[in-house]
Design an enzyme around this catalytic site. Structure first.
Site, PDB file in Angstrom:
ATOM      1  N   ASP A   1      48.092  30.770   2.140  1.00 58.37           N
ATOM      2  CA  ASP A   1      49.444  30.532   2.668  1.00 58.37           C
ATOM      3  C   ASP A   1      50.545  31.142   1.806  1.00 58.37           C
ATOM      4  O   ASP A   1      51.694  30.683   1.873  1.00 58.37           O
ATOM      5  CB  ASP A   1      49.727  29.026   2.814  1.00 58.37           C
ATOM      6  CG  ASP A   1      48.936  28.375   3.941  1.00 58.37           C
ATOM      7  OD1 ASP A   1      48.061  29.049   4.508  1.00 58.37           O
ATOM      8  OD2 ASP A   1      49.182  27.192   4.230  1.00 58.37           O
TER       9      ASP A   1
ATOM     10  N   CYS B   1      43.873  29.597   8.505  1.00 59.77           N
ATOM     11  CA  CYS B   1      42.891  29.725   7.425  1.00 59.77           C
ATOM     12  C   CYS B   1      41.480  30.053   7.918  1.00 59.77           C
ATOM     13  O   CYS B   1      40.904  31.079   7.546  1.00 59.77           O
ATOM     14  CB  CYS B   1      42.849  28.427   6.608  1.00 59.77           C
ATOM     15  SG  CYS B   1      44.464  27.841   6.055  1.00 59.77           S
TER      16      CYS B   1
ATOM     17  N   LYS C   1      37.975  27.684  -1.974  1.00 57.66           N
ATOM     18  CA  LYS C   1      38.046  27.067  -0.651  1.00 57.66           C
ATOM     19  C   LYS C   1      37.046  27.698   0.316  1.00 57.66           C
ATOM     20  O   LYS C   1      36.972  28.917   0.435  1.00 57.66           O
ATOM     21  CB  LYS C   1      39.475  27.209  -0.112  1.00 57.66           C
ATOM     22  CG  LYS C   1      39.695  26.727   1.303  1.00 57.66           C
ATOM     23  CD  LYS C   1      41.162  26.789   1.651  1.00 57.66           C
ATOM     24  CE  LYS C   1      41.416  26.562   3.125  1.00 57.66           C
ATOM     25  NZ  LYS C   1      42.860  26.530   3.443  1.00 57.66           N
TER      26      LYS C   1
ATOM     27  N   HIS D   1      36.108  26.054   3.985  1.00 58.13           N
ATOM     28  CA  HIS D   1      36.810  25.838   5.254  1.00 58.13           C
ATOM     29  C   HIS D   1      36.140  26.520   6.440  1.00 58.13           C
ATOM     30  O   HIS D   1      36.803  26.978   7.371  1.00 58.13           O
ATOM     31  CB  HIS D   1      38.273  26.292   5.137  1.00 58.13           C
ATOM     32  CG  HIS D   1      39.186  25.544   6.077  1.00 58.13           C
ATOM     33  ND1 HIS D   1      40.520  25.867   6.237  1.00 58.13           N
ATOM     34  CD2 HIS D   1      38.965  24.492   6.905  1.00 58.13           C
ATOM     35  CE1 HIS D   1      41.071  25.059   7.116  1.00 58.13           C
ATOM     36  NE2 HIS D   1      40.137  24.204   7.539  1.00 58.13           N
TER      37      HIS D   1
ATOM     38  N   ASP E   1      45.537  34.703   3.378  1.00 51.82           N
ATOM     39  CA  ASP E   1      44.801  34.414   4.606  1.00 51.82           C
ATOM     40  C   ASP E   1      45.722  34.374   5.820  1.00 51.82           C
ATOM     41  O   ASP E   1      45.275  34.540   6.953  1.00 51.82           O
ATOM     42  CB  ASP E   1      44.023  33.097   4.487  1.00 51.82           C
ATOM     43  CG  ASP E   1      44.920  31.896   4.207  1.00 51.82           C
ATOM     44  OD1 ASP E   1      46.096  32.084   3.854  1.00 51.82           O
ATOM     45  OD2 ASP E   1      44.423  30.756   4.329  1.00 51.82           O
ATOM     46  N   ASN E   2      47.010  34.171   5.603  1.00 54.17           N
ATOM     47  CA  ASN E   2      48.026  34.196   6.661  1.00 54.17           C
ATOM     48  C   ASN E   2      49.384  34.134   5.981  1.00 54.17           C
ATOM     49  O   ASN E   2      49.472  34.066   4.748  1.00 54.17           O
ATOM     50  CB  ASN E   2      47.856  33.040   7.653  1.00 54.17           C
ATOM     51  CG  ASN E   2      47.586  31.696   7.003  1.00 54.17           C
ATOM     52  OD1 ASN E   2      46.485  31.153   7.082  1.00 54.17           O
ATOM     53  ND2 ASN E   2      48.586  31.152   6.318  1.00 54.17           N
TER      54      ASN E   2
END
Length: 625
Positions: free
Chosen positions: A36, A73, A125, A127, A289-290
């Site tokens: 993020d 994500c 992470k 996810h 990731d974004n």
């Protein structure tokens, strides 16, 4: 033709494609994914956040100006791990949730690298599913995993809801048992510190055991949790910020401290690579990731939008590469890239064989198969600034594919009705205004009958006069399509599918005096949106009514190449489980593979003496993770 001539021609053909198998670089690969972080949130993008290590690595390497990801994500991680678009993996619907059943079903980048004799490790992470041991990292291509299964959690307590989520996984060589060691002694240690220390340990252990050569190289995926919410960081990183932050909000100072902490950590890792004599044969890739969340402390300026939406601020990532193996460095690369491209690129570097060349997608043996890789080998693009792709499919969300029986009721084509839609010229039409262009661009405006500049098409096929399928009023359009072709970007959907306005209202926009935050938009309720990104990088002006032939051409491309590939998904299945009696997140379903064994340990590993136990500052984040 003599045999000698044939051999020479084959060699020259292989050379034009790049490396041959016998000359494969087989570099060590460090892939860093921040969580993020905003497009602007580094010094080389104009941020006041101190990021000296990232700035040096980016500017001395290659800055990737158009590196596209998914807006959330899990979908981005799925595309990276499989080399496939989310429409084929079923991740097009959004994030994996705690307690959700399922995960990645496809061959992963870790498994591919293992097949090519790479040592693979994942830190940070995950996810991507944890309902069964089948979906956890060590069973999906990684020799070891240290990190969190879920998408977010407290940085110090490592709690997500009622469950603890910080572990070390590996497979016992004698019996194949997956060992899940729960690291409760890491409580009060910030996750950025944990992940950085683990990365350095892996580098040192690898050199001690295997040396620095390419015979058994290293693939290390470092997936930082930062700077995703909740916003938490040791106090010293807030205290050491530049004077600019003195009168800013507590949340903004905390966010800036998190980014600075991550930058310092990347500097430590780079120094370790240098000390271990690994840098000469290492490729470092960095991406988000974004984009940063809207109305949060991060900044995607000057891009419109943010996390969870399909404007550039949500899907165009802060990204760069650095390596002495690159032929050209020290410039901004403006070619199109997608997160799925790293899978075939790393395979090419590992083998010298280009299984997915940029010159064309690999043909499917079975049209109904989901096995095709969507990424293309972009080594020539990042190393020599060549154009390796001209289209990027961001996503297709099909409302007829939300259940497992969708194949029997699916629509064969995407249909958009022309009459009554926004393709009719508005009373006060806006003109294209050149602004911060990447390159010169020539655009021929279409007339009402759909005439277009055919020089922009590489298919040799004419659009059907700009006439779209169907007639009558526009029905409620619940599907969402986002597609980029060269510098053209098309979004088809409604106001419930995409953000209606430009909601980039975070504090960072006040740095600028040009009033971008108050720019007018002309596409608030439009169902068909077309932008020309080189002349309109802030996505202010919908020009679909001017170029109906271009819209039709892009729809035709989607129908030909992508529409039938959307994988149906079952409705979300939540078990309400996942937290053990020890208040630990862990798999709750048995493996469907009889060869996968799993054991949960309550505590084995202890933290190192120099780990930071400063509880720091905490800011909450209401974002749904």
């Amino acid at each position: 033709m003599s045999n000698i001539t044939v051999v020479v021609l084959i060699f020259l053909f292989q050379t034009c494609l790049g490396l041959t198998a016998s000359t494969a670089l087989r570099p060590h690969i460090l892939f860093i994914m921040a969580d993020d972080i905003g497009y602007q949130d580094a010094g080389f993008r104009g941020s006041f956040i101190p990021t000296p290590n990232i700035d040096a690595l980016a500017t001395e390497g290659v800055i990737l100006n158009h590196h596209y990801v998914m807006p959330q994500c899990s979908p981005t991680r799925s595309a990276f791990m499989t080399g496939r678009n989310g429409i084929k993996t079923g991740s097009w619907y959004g994030n994996m949730k705690p307690g959700q059943i399922g995960g990645l079903e496809d061959r992963t980048i870790g498994e591919m690298m293992q097949e090519h004799q790479y040592k693979t490790h994942l830190v940070g992470k995950w996810h991507l599913g944890m309902s069964s041991p089948d979906y956890t990292p060590v069973n999906r291509g990684f020799d070891t995993f240290l990190g969190m299964y879920l998408g977010s959690g407290d940085y110090f307590k490592h709690q997500n809801g009622r469950g603890f989520d910080m572990r070390f996984n590996y497979r016992q060589p004698e019996n194949g048992l997956i060992v899940d060691k729960i690291l409760k002694s890491y409580a009060n240690v910030h996750s950025t510190e944990i992940y950085t220390n683990r990365t350095i340990d892996i580098l040192e252990q690898h050199v001690n055991q295997y040396g620095t050569g390419s015979e058994e190289p290293l693939f290390l995926f470092l997936s930082y949790q930062a700077p995703h919410g909740p916003y938490q960081v040791p106090e010293r990183y807030r205290a050491n910020l530049p004077p600019f932050f003195a009168d800013k909000s507590s949340q903004l100072r905390t966010y800036a401290g998190m980014v600075n902490f991550m930058d310092e950590s990347i500097g430590r890792i780079h120094s370790t690579l240098n000390q271990l004599n690994l840098l000469d044969n290492t490729l470092i890739v960095f991406t988000s990731d974004n984009g940063a969340i809207l109305d949060g402390p991060g900044s995607n300026f000057p891009l419109r939008g943010g996390k969870k939406d399909y404007y550039e601020g949500g899907i165009r990532a802060l990204a760069w590469v650095n390596s002495p193996l690159l032929d050209k460095t020290g410039y901004i690369n403006k070619q199109l890239h997608h997160i799925s491209d790293w899978y075939p690129t790393f395979e090419f570097l590992a083998t010298g064989v280009d299984n997915n060349p940029a010159s064309g997608r690999r043909k499917k043996k079975n049209r109904n198969s989901y096995s095709a890789i969507d990424g293309v080998n972009i080594w020539d693009s990042i190393s020599d600034n060549w154009a390796c792709r001209e289209t990027v499919l961001i996503n297709i969300q099909r409302t007829d594919m939300y259940n497992s029986n969708a194949r029997s009721t699916k629509r064969d084509k995407m249909t958009v009705h022309k009459e009554g839609s926004n393709l009719a010229k508005p009373e006060n039409g806006t003109e294209i205004i050149a602004d911060n262009t990447d390159d010169d661009v020539n655009i021929t405006e279409e007339s009402g009958d759909g005439a277009r500049d055919t020089s922009t098409s590489d298919t040799g096929e004419e659009a059907n006069g700009g006439k779209m399928r169907g007639s009558g009023k526009v029905p409620p359009f619940k599907d969402l399509v986002v597609y980029i072709w060269k510098s053209w970007k098309m979004i088809i959907g409604n106001e419930k599918s995409i953000y209606a306005g430009w909601k980039n209202k975070n504090e960072w926009t006040i740095w600028n005096s040009e009033g971008y935050r108050n720019d007018s938009l002309d596409d608030t309720d439009n169902r068909v949106i077309l932008y020309e990104l080189r002349t309109d990088p802030r996505e202010k002006r919908n020009i679909a009514y001017k170029y109906p032939g271009m819209v039709d051409e892009m729809i035709s491309r989607i129908n030909r190449n992508h529409w039938a590939d959307v994988k149906p998904i079952s409705k979300f299945k939540y078990s309400g489980r996942g937290i053990s009696q020890q208040s630990v997140w862990r798999p709750w379903l048995k493996s469907t593979d009889g060869n996968v064994m799993y054991r949960l340990y309550d505590e084995i590993i202890t933290k190192t003496d120099d780990d930071d136990t400063d509880s720091g500052n905490t800011e909450t984040d209401s974002e749904d993770t």
